[in-house]
Design a protein around this motif. Sequence first.
Motif, mmCIF file in Angstrom:
data_model
loop_
_atom_site.group_PDB
_atom_site.id
_atom_site.type_symbol
_atom_site.label_atom_id
_atom_site.label_comp_id
_atom_site.label_asym_id
_atom_site.label_seq_id
_atom_site.Cartn_x
_atom_site.Cartn_y
_atom_site.Cartn_z
ATOM 1 N N UNK A 47 -48.210 -38.321 -71.132
ATOM 2 C CA UNK A 47 -49.331 -38.718 -70.275
ATOM 3 C C UNK A 47 -50.220 -39.868 -70.678
ATOM 4 N N UNK A 48 -49.946 -40.360 -72.145
ATOM 5 C CA UNK A 48 -50.721 -41.404 -72.382
ATOM 6 C C UNK A 48 -49.971 -42.755 -71.995
ATOM 7 N N UNK A 49 -48.599 -42.577 -72.072
ATOM 8 C CA UNK A 49 -47.885 -43.627 -71.580
ATOM 9 C C UNK A 49 -48.010 -43.838 -69.887
ATOM 10 N N UNK A 50 -48.343 -42.457 -69.126
ATOM 11 C CA UNK A 50 -48.552 -42.596 -67.860
ATOM 12 C C UNK A 50 -49.784 -43.443 -67.447
ATOM 13 N N UNK A 51 -50.660 -43.523 -68.567
ATOM 14 C CA UNK A 51 -52.060 -44.072 -68.233
ATOM 15 C C UNK A 51 -51.830 -45.722 -68.224
ATOM 16 N N UNK A 52 -50.830 -46.090 -68.949
ATOM 17 C CA UNK A 52 -50.472 -47.652 -68.855
ATOM 18 C C UNK A 52 -50.135 -47.992 -67.406
ATOM 19 N N UNK A 53 -49.483 -47.291 -66.521
ATOM 20 C CA UNK A 53 -48.978 -47.464 -65.253
ATOM 21 C C UNK A 53 -50.377 -47.364 -64.548
ATOM 22 N N UNK A 54 -51.270 -46.284 -64.777
ATOM 23 C CA UNK A 54 -52.286 -45.996 -63.990
ATOM 24 C C UNK A 54 -53.356 -47.194 -64.203
ATOM 25 N N UNK A 55 -53.570 -47.692 -65.372
ATOM 26 C CA UNK A 55 -54.387 -48.726 -65.491
ATOM 27 C C UNK A 55 -53.808 -50.032 -64.904
ATOM 28 N N UNK A 56 -52.604 -50.417 -64.807
ATOM 29 C CA UNK A 56 -52.239 -51.486 -64.071
ATOM 30 C C UNK A 56 -52.342 -51.302 -62.593
ATOM 31 N N UNK A 57 -51.920 -50.231 -62.128
ATOM 32 C CA UNK A 57 -51.790 -50.122 -60.608
ATOM 33 C C UNK A 57 -53.497 -49.895 -60.115
ATOM 34 N N UNK A 58 -54.118 -49.340 -60.933
ATOM 35 C CA UNK A 58 -55.677 -49.129 -60.428
ATOM 36 C C UNK A 58 -56.382 -50.518 -60.562
ATOM 37 N N UNK A 59 -56.024 -51.186 -61.462
ATOM 38 C CA UNK A 59 -56.782 -52.393 -61.903
ATOM 39 C C UNK A 59 -56.265 -53.359 -60.523
ATOM 40 N N UNK A 104 -52.305 -51.069 -73.275
ATOM 41 C CA UNK A 104 -53.191 -50.352 -72.060
ATOM 42 C C UNK A 104 -54.102 -51.836 -71.664
ATOM 43 N N UNK A 105 -54.406 -52.553 -72.833
ATOM 44 C CA UNK A 105 -55.150 -54.015 -72.460
ATOM 45 C C UNK A 105 -54.106 -55.085 -71.684
ATOM 46 N N UNK A 106 -53.112 -54.914 -72.117
ATOM 47 C CA UNK A 106 -51.973 -56.033 -71.576
ATOM 48 C C UNK A 106 -51.789 -55.560 -70.048
ATOM 49 N N UNK A 107 -51.647 -54.124 -69.741
ATOM 50 C CA UNK A 107 -51.598 -53.774 -68.539
ATOM 51 C C UNK A 107 -52.577 -54.054 -67.379
ATOM 52 N N UNK A 108 -53.806 -53.955 -68.162
ATOM 53 C CA UNK A 108 -55.243 -54.118 -67.192
ATOM 54 C C UNK A 108 -55.093 -55.699 -66.921
ATOM 55 N N UNK A 109 -54.556 -56.631 -67.840
ATOM 56 C CA UNK A 109 -54.767 -58.028 -67.594
ATOM 57 C C UNK A 109 -53.470 -58.100 -66.386
ATOM 58 N N UNK A 110 -52.525 -57.796 -66.562
ATOM 59 C CA UNK A 110 -51.369 -57.791 -65.473
ATOM 60 C C UNK A 110 -51.660 -57.481 -64.275
ATOM 61 N N UNK A 111 -52.491 -56.277 -64.120
ATOM 62 C CA UNK A 111 -53.215 -55.780 -62.948
ATOM 63 C C UNK A 111 -53.906 -56.736 -62.221
ATOM 64 N N UNK A 112 -54.971 -57.346 -63.044
ATOM 65 C CA UNK A 112 -55.678 -58.665 -62.439
ATOM 66 C C UNK A 112 -55.035 -59.308 -61.835
#
Length: 405
Positions: A47-59, A104-112
């Motif tokens: 579930x926490x790994x799924x959050x990585x995808x959610x953060x990237x896509x959501x951002x 998670x942080x890098x997923x957020x940056x990648x999403x940006x």
Amino acid sequence: MPRSFAFGRDTRVNLLLGSGHFLSHFYQLCLPPLFIAWQQTFEVSFARLGLVMAVMSGTAAVMQTPMGFLVDRHGARPFLIGGTLLMTLSMAAMGFASAYWQLVLLALLSGVGNSVFHPADYAILSGSIDPARLGRSFAFHTFTGNIGFAAAPPATAALMLLLGWRGALIFVGLLGLPVAATIIWQSRILIDQARRPQRRAAEHQRGAGLLLSPSVLMFFAFFMVSSMAGAGIQSWLITILHQVHGVTLGAASSALTGYMVGQIGGVLLGGWVADRTARHLPFVVVLTIGAAAILLLVGGVALPQAATIGVLFIGGLMTGASRTPRDVMVKDAAPPGQIGKVFGFVSSGMSLGGAIMPVPYGMIIDAGRPELVLVVVAALLLLSLLCAGGARVGFRRAPVPVAAE
């Protein structure tokens, strides 16, 4: 000779933007094959790994509209280059992660970084490509994104076997550096969208007022509802065919593959048609009604497995062919100099639609009525046509801005 040179420039523009768009979609789906290795390395739940995808896509979804404003105000090229570099370096840096929070942080940056592509690419395509070939350019842009989605899982899995998960991420991340370097090298051929020479635009043609106009809101709804329908096919078609008609899992998987292959090929067909007719809405209406009918047929009638695969291929061809005329309609509705924010806003509707429906579809299946999923999908496709019609009516009624005296 000038005609030959113009064709060469258009091709280079398409390849430059298509390469970046391929990577943006590739990076969105290259992470799931790594989840098992990540779960063992970082000792976290799936579930926490799924959050990585959610953060990237959501951002990426949330940032598309603000990026569209920036693209329209300052030009697309610097944001395209910066977004490509941020996205690719963030993915490569994941290969060095030593803790879950870093992912998670890098997923957020990648999403940006990923949020840049739709507003920047469509702004550049609209200014760089010969209008007689713009439909095919839009189609090629969508095509490269779809190929990125399709290539990511098997390519990442193969690289992980060869290089380990860290080496695979570093490798695929660094692939973006030559793409960014080439965009910088060839940036002189990337001409930004045309802007109307006026000191002051009408209020309805600016900022939030434009995005809240009836036409743009209906295009947003059109993209969102279409994506809600697509989520039912992509997420649940295999389960539906297996549970409702007893189709083997292998054949059901082949049917989904057939649908997706048809959709990818249909995108290119739709681009060819979009350049040869201005009657985009009737074309979209006919194809969407045909696709809805095919899905109802597949859901309600037990066809032979080979026929199921063939029919779904045709359904995918229809839905794919309707996409490029849809994009051209949005471009036509956007005022000069405002393409970035309009495409950024309506494209976020696709992300929202894809996030809304997988759980409700799953609830329908859990309730023992899997056959209703394709009925809902067909109904959503037909509802999307009402949104498209409303968008076109709003576009025709919108007053035409005039230059300030």
